[in-house]
Design a protein around this motif. Sequence first.
Motif, short mmCIF file in Angstrom:
data_model
loop_
_atom_site.label_atom_id
_atom_site.label_comp_id
_atom_site.label_asym_id
_atom_site.label_seq_id
_atom_site.Cartn_x
_atom_site.Cartn_y
_atom_site.Cartn_z
N TRP A 11 0.79 -1.19 0.11
CA TRP A 11 -0.01 0.06 0.18
C TRP A 11 1.07 1.24 0.03
CZ3 TRP A 11 -4.43 -0.89 4.02
CH2 TRP A 11 -5.54 -1.98 3.28
N ALA A 12 1.99 1.08 0.63
CA ALA A 12 2.87 2.42 0.89
C ALA A 12 3.74 2.54 -0.29
CB ALA A 12 3.47 2.22 1.97
N ARG A 13 4.26 1.51 -0.91
CA ARG A 13 5.14 1.79 -2.09
C ARG A 13 4.87 2.49 -3.02
NH1 ARG A 13 7.23 -3.54 -5.40
NH2 ARG A 13 9.21 -2.66 -6.36
N PRO A 14 3.60 2.46 -3.65
CA PRO A 14 3.28 3.48 -4.94
C PRO A 14 3.75 4.85 -4.51
CG PRO A 14 1.53 1.76 -4.61
CD PRO A 14 2.42 1.66 -3.37
N ARG A 15 3.37 5.29 -3.20
CA ARG A 15 4.00 6.69 -3.03
C ARG A 15 5.40 7.01 -2.99
NH1 ARG A 15 3.99 7.96 2.14
NH2 ARG A 15 3.81 5.71 3.07
N THR A 16 6.36 6.14 -3.23
CA THR A 16 7.75 6.41 -3.20
C THR A 16 8.44 5.52 -4.33
OG1 THR A 16 8.27 4.66 -1.54
CG2 THR A 16 7.94 7.16 -0.76
N ALA A 17 7.50 4.94 -5.30
CA ALA A 17 8.05 4.09 -6.32
C ALA A 17 8.96 4.77 -7.19
CB ALA A 17 6.97 3.45 -7.15
N GLU A 18 8.40 6.27 -7.58
CA GLU A 18 9.25 6.99 -8.26
C GLU A 18 10.21 7.97 -7.73
OE1 GLU A 18 6.43 9.17 -10.82
OE2 GLU A 18 5.76 7.27 -11.73
N PRO A 19 11.33 8.31 -8.20
CA PRO A 19 12.04 9.51 -7.56
C PRO A 19 11.17 10.81 -7.08
CG PRO A 19 13.10 8.48 -9.34
CD PRO A 19 11.81 8.15 -9.73
#
Length: 492
Positions: A466-474
Motif C-alpha cells: 500500500w505504501a510503496r506506490p507513494r515512493t516508487a518514483e524518485p
Amino acid sequence: MSGPGGSAPDTPAAAEAPAVPDAPATVEQHTIDHIPDDERHGRVRDLFTMWFGTNIAPLPLVTGAMGVQVFHQSFWSSVLAILVGQLVGGVFMALHSAQGPQLGVPQMIQSRAQFGVIGALVIVVVAAAMYVGFFASNIVLAGKSLHGLAPAVPVNGGIVLGALGSAVICWVGYRLIHTLNKIATWVLGLGIAVGIAVVAFRGLPDDFFTRGGFTFAGWLATVSLSALWQLAFAPYVSDYSRYLPRTVRTPATFWATYCGSCLGSTLSFLAGTVIALAAPGADDTVAGFDSAAGAFGPVVLILFLFSVINHNALNLYGAVLSLITIGQTFRAHWTPRRTARGVVSGTVLVAALLVAVGVSDDFVSRFVNLVSVLLIVLIPWTAINLIDFYLVHRDRYAMTDFFAADGGRYGRFNRTALSSYVLGIVVQLPFVSTDLFTGPLVAPLGGADLSWLIGLVVTAPVYYFWARPRTAEPEPAVRVAQEEPVRTAPTA
C-alpha cells in the motif's frame, strides 16, 4: 538502503566529517528534539551493556517463571520456548535500535513519518500507557524487594522509595542511564549467575526436571511472552542509540543491541524458570529466589532493588518522552527541555504510584493481562515502522517535517499506515487467547495463541504494497530531505 547490512544514506550531513563533540552535559538537555551531530557521543559497544544490564531485573525473572507457573510447562519445554521467543523478538527490537544513530530522534517522533503528526498519537498514547504499566509493575517488585530486606519497611513504602530513585535517574537522563547499565552488566550479571549456582548447589527438588509437561498452547504462550519482552522495548529502544555518531554503521548498532538484550533477558528468564521449580511454594518469584538462595538471598534482594530502580528509569523516561510528544503535537513551536522532563516525570510518578499500590496484591495475573493486550497493539506498529524505515523510505526522512504543525510532507494523518494498523489488530482477534477475550479460532488450534504471528505476517506485506506506490518514483520530497539542514522548532 540502510538495513542490517547497509550504511548511512549519501547525504551531505552523512558525507561530511562530523564536528568533534564537546563533553556531554551530566544532566541531559534534550527531550524529543533532534540531536545535532556536534552533540553526538558514545560508542556502539555501550548498547551491549545498556541492554544486557537493563534485562537483569526482577520483572523478566517473574515473566520467565510464567512458563512453569501459569502455562505448566516442564523445565526443558520452558527453556526452549524462552530461547525461541528471545531470538525472534530480539530481531525486531534491534532493528528499531539501529534507526537511532541515523535519525537522532526518539522512536515516537519518527513514527510521525508513517502515521502523520496527528495519526501518530494513537501509537504514542499506547506507548505511554505501556510505559506507565511497566513502571508500576516494576516499582511493585522494588517495594517487595525492600520489604524482604527490611521487613519493618512496608511494601507500599518500598514502592514509593523505588519510584523516587527511578525518577532521579530519569531526570538526569541519557548519560547516567548508560553509566548505570555499564555497572549493572558486571554486578548484576555476575550476581544472578552466582545466585542460580547457589540454588543448584543447595539442592534441587527431585521432580525438578519432571514437573509439568509440554502442551503446544502452553509452549506457544511462553514463546509469545518471551518475544513480547523484546518487542516491548521497540517503541523506545532507539531513544538510547540516538546520541551515537551518525557515522556508526547500522549492522554494528543492530548486533550490539541484539546480543546484549537477548543474552541479558535470556539469563533472567531462565533464572525465573529455575526458581519457579526450585521454590514452588513461594508467594512470588523474587521471594522464592531469596529463600532458595539461603545466605546469598539478601544479596540477591539488594541486587534486585538496584536493578529494578535502574531498569525502571527507562520506563519512566519513555513515558515522559511520549507525553511530551503528545504535548508538542499541539504546540508545534515548543521545544521542551530539562524542566519539562522534570515536571512530566513528577506527574507520571504520582499516577504510577497510585496504580502500583492498587495492583500490588494481585500483581502476576494483572501483569499477564497487560502483556496480552500489549501483544495485540504493538505487533502491527512494529511491522509498519520497520517496513517504512528499511524498505519504503530507506532511512531518508525530512527532519523538519517531524516537528511541523501540519506534518509537512507526512501530513496530519496517513490513511495507509492507519488502515494497515487497524487491519493488523483486527486480523489478530480470531487468534487471541486472553482472560479478557478469546477468539473463535483458538479452540481449533488447541488453545494456542497465534495472534502475534498473524499480525506480523499480514501487516508487513499489506503496508509495504500500500505504501510503496507513494515512493516508487524518485519524488522531490526525498531529494529535498537530503538537501535541507536538520532543524528543530525554536526553544520556547
